[in-house]
Design a protein around this motif. Structure first.
Motif, short mmCIF file in Angstrom:
data_model
loop_
_atom_site.label_atom_id
_atom_site.label_comp_id
_atom_site.label_asym_id
_atom_site.label_seq_id
_atom_site.Cartn_x
_atom_site.Cartn_y
_atom_site.Cartn_z
N THR A 116 0.85 -1.19 0.00
CA THR A 116 0.00 0.00 0.00
C THR A 116 0.89 1.25 0.00
OG1 THR A 116 -0.12 0.39 2.38
CG2 THR A 116 -1.59 -1.30 1.49
N PRO A 117 0.33 2.40 -0.33
CA PRO A 117 1.13 3.63 -0.31
C PRO A 117 1.77 3.89 1.06
CG PRO A 117 -0.85 4.01 -1.57
CD PRO A 117 -0.99 2.64 -0.97
N ASP A 118 1.16 3.40 2.13
CA ASP A 118 1.75 3.58 3.47
C ASP A 118 3.04 2.80 3.65
OD1 ASP A 118 -1.45 3.74 5.25
OD2 ASP A 118 -0.25 5.30 4.27
N ASP A 119 3.34 1.89 2.74
CA ASP A 119 4.60 1.14 2.81
C ASP A 119 5.75 1.88 2.15
OD1 ASP A 119 2.59 -1.74 2.20
OD2 ASP A 119 3.48 -1.16 4.13
N THR A 120 5.46 3.02 1.55
CA THR A 120 6.50 3.81 0.91
C THR A 120 7.51 4.29 1.95
OG1 THR A 120 5.08 4.56 -0.89
CG2 THR A 120 6.98 5.95 -0.34
N ALA A 121 8.78 3.95 1.72
CA ALA A 121 9.82 4.29 2.69
C ALA A 121 11.17 3.84 2.15
CB ALA A 121 9.56 3.60 4.03
N VAL A 122 12.21 4.23 2.86
CA VAL A 122 13.53 3.63 2.65
C VAL A 122 13.64 2.45 3.61
CG1 VAL A 122 16.02 3.98 2.71
CG2 VAL A 122 14.53 5.85 1.99
N TYR A 123 13.96 1.31 3.08
CA TYR A 123 14.05 0.10 3.88
C TYR A 123 15.52 -0.21 4.18
CZ TYR A 123 9.10 -0.83 3.36
OH TYR A 123 7.73 -0.75 3.45
N TYR A 124 15.79 -0.44 5.46
CA TYR A 124 17.14 -0.68 5.91
C TYR A 124 17.28 -2.08 6.50
CZ TYR A 124 17.67 4.41 5.71
OH TYR A 124 17.72 5.72 5.30
N CYS A 125 18.37 -2.72 6.17
CA CYS A 125 18.69 -4.01 6.74
C CYS A 125 19.51 -3.78 8.01
CB CYS A 125 19.50 -4.82 5.73
SG CYS A 125 19.98 -6.47 6.28
N ASN A 126 19.27 -4.62 9.00
CA ASN A 126 19.98 -4.53 10.27
C ASN A 126 20.53 -5.89 10.64
OD1 ASN A 126 19.42 -5.15 13.44
ND2 ASN A 126 20.37 -3.15 13.17
N ALA A 127 21.76 -5.89 11.15
CA ALA A 127 22.37 -7.11 11.69
C ALA A 127 22.77 -6.83 13.13
CB ALA A 127 23.59 -7.50 10.87
N HIS A 128 22.28 -7.65 14.02
CA HIS A 128 22.57 -7.47 15.44
C HIS A 128 23.51 -8.56 15.91
CE1 HIS A 128 22.03 -6.16 19.53
NE2 HIS A 128 21.65 -7.38 19.90
N TYR A 129 24.74 -8.11 16.17
CA TYR A 129 25.74 -8.98 16.76
C TYR A 129 26.02 -8.39 18.13
CZ TYR A 129 26.82 -10.70 12.01
OH TYR A 129 26.76 -11.23 10.76
N TYR A 130 25.33 -8.91 19.13
CA TYR A 130 25.38 -8.30 20.45
C TYR A 130 26.81 -7.99 20.87
CZ TYR A 130 24.74 -7.54 25.40
OH TYR A 130 24.73 -6.98 26.64
N PRO A 131 27.12 -6.73 21.33
CA PRO A 131 26.19 -5.62 21.53
C PRO A 131 26.14 -4.63 20.38
CG PRO A 131 28.23 -5.08 22.57
CD PRO A 131 28.45 -6.41 21.89
N HIS A 132 26.59 -5.06 19.19
CA HIS A 132 26.71 -4.12 18.08
C HIS A 132 25.57 -4.28 17.09
CE1 HIS A 132 30.69 -3.18 19.53
NE2 HIS A 132 31.01 -4.47 19.51
N ASP A 133 25.23 -3.18 16.47
CA ASP A 133 24.25 -3.17 15.38
C ASP A 133 24.90 -2.61 14.12
OD1 ASP A 133 21.91 -2.73 17.76
OD2 ASP A 133 21.38 -3.96 16.04
N TYR A 134 24.62 -3.24 13.00
CA TYR A 134 25.12 -2.79 11.72
C TYR A 134 23.94 -2.51 10.80
CZ TYR A 134 29.45 -4.75 13.55
OH TYR A 134 30.54 -5.04 14.33
N TRP A 135 24.14 -1.49 9.94
CA TRP A 135 23.05 -1.06 9.05
C TRP A 135 23.53 -0.98 7.62
CZ3 TRP A 135 18.21 -0.41 11.05
CH2 TRP A 135 18.11 -0.27 12.44
N GLY A 136 22.63 -1.27 6.70
CA GLY A 136 22.90 -1.04 5.30
C GLY A 136 22.59 0.39 4.91
N GLN A 137 22.78 0.70 3.64
CA GLN A 137 22.57 2.07 3.17
C GLN A 137 21.11 2.34 2.82
OE1 GLN A 137 23.51 -0.38 1.25
NE2 GLN A 137 22.18 -0.15 -0.54
N GLY A 138 20.32 1.31 2.74
CA GLY A 138 18.89 1.47 2.47
C GLY A 138 18.54 1.28 1.01
N THR A 139 17.32 0.87 0.78
CA THR A 139 16.78 0.75 -0.57
C THR A 139 15.39 1.37 -0.58
OG1 THR A 139 16.34 -0.78 -2.41
CG2 THR A 139 15.82 -1.58 -0.20
#
Length: 116
Positions: free
Chosen positions: A87-110
């Protein structure tokens, strides 16, 4: 250090589907969890879905339950987000996250744009 690269975003009409991919530079097998978040224009980043390692338990935001499915392929170090009935409400930049406790890593988004 883990690098994440998202792909699969684009423009789709309401009711359509997209499949996002997140390729990790390192093995995701050792991650505590892999997830997807999104940020719509003018809004804060929000949780979409996560999949826990060692059991593949998945959790979803209420807004996407029944429409989105998160999955993982450890051999390919890739996490997917299948998005149906968009739906139009899903419009966004989507980011991937990897949680390697205690660190979080993020992608650049799509970018995902859903037209009405």
């Amino acid at each position: 250090q883990v690098q994440l690269v998202e792909s699969g975003g684009g423009l789709v009409q309401a009711g359509g589907s997209l499949r996002l991919s997140c390729a990790a530079s390192g093995s995701i097998f050792r991650a505590n969890a892999m997830g997807w978040y999104r940020q719509a224009p003018g809004k804060q980043r929000e949780f979409v879905a996560t999949i826990i390692s060692g059991g593949d338990t998945a959790n979803y935001a209420d807004s996407v339950k029944g429409r989105f499915t998160i999955s993982r392929d450890d051999a390919k170090s890739t996490v997917y987000l299948q998005m149906n009935n968009l739906t139009p409400d899903d419009t966004a930049v989507y980011y991937c996250n990897a949680h390697y406790y205690p660190h979080d890593y993020w992608g650049q988004g799509t970018h995902v744009t859903v037209s009405s």
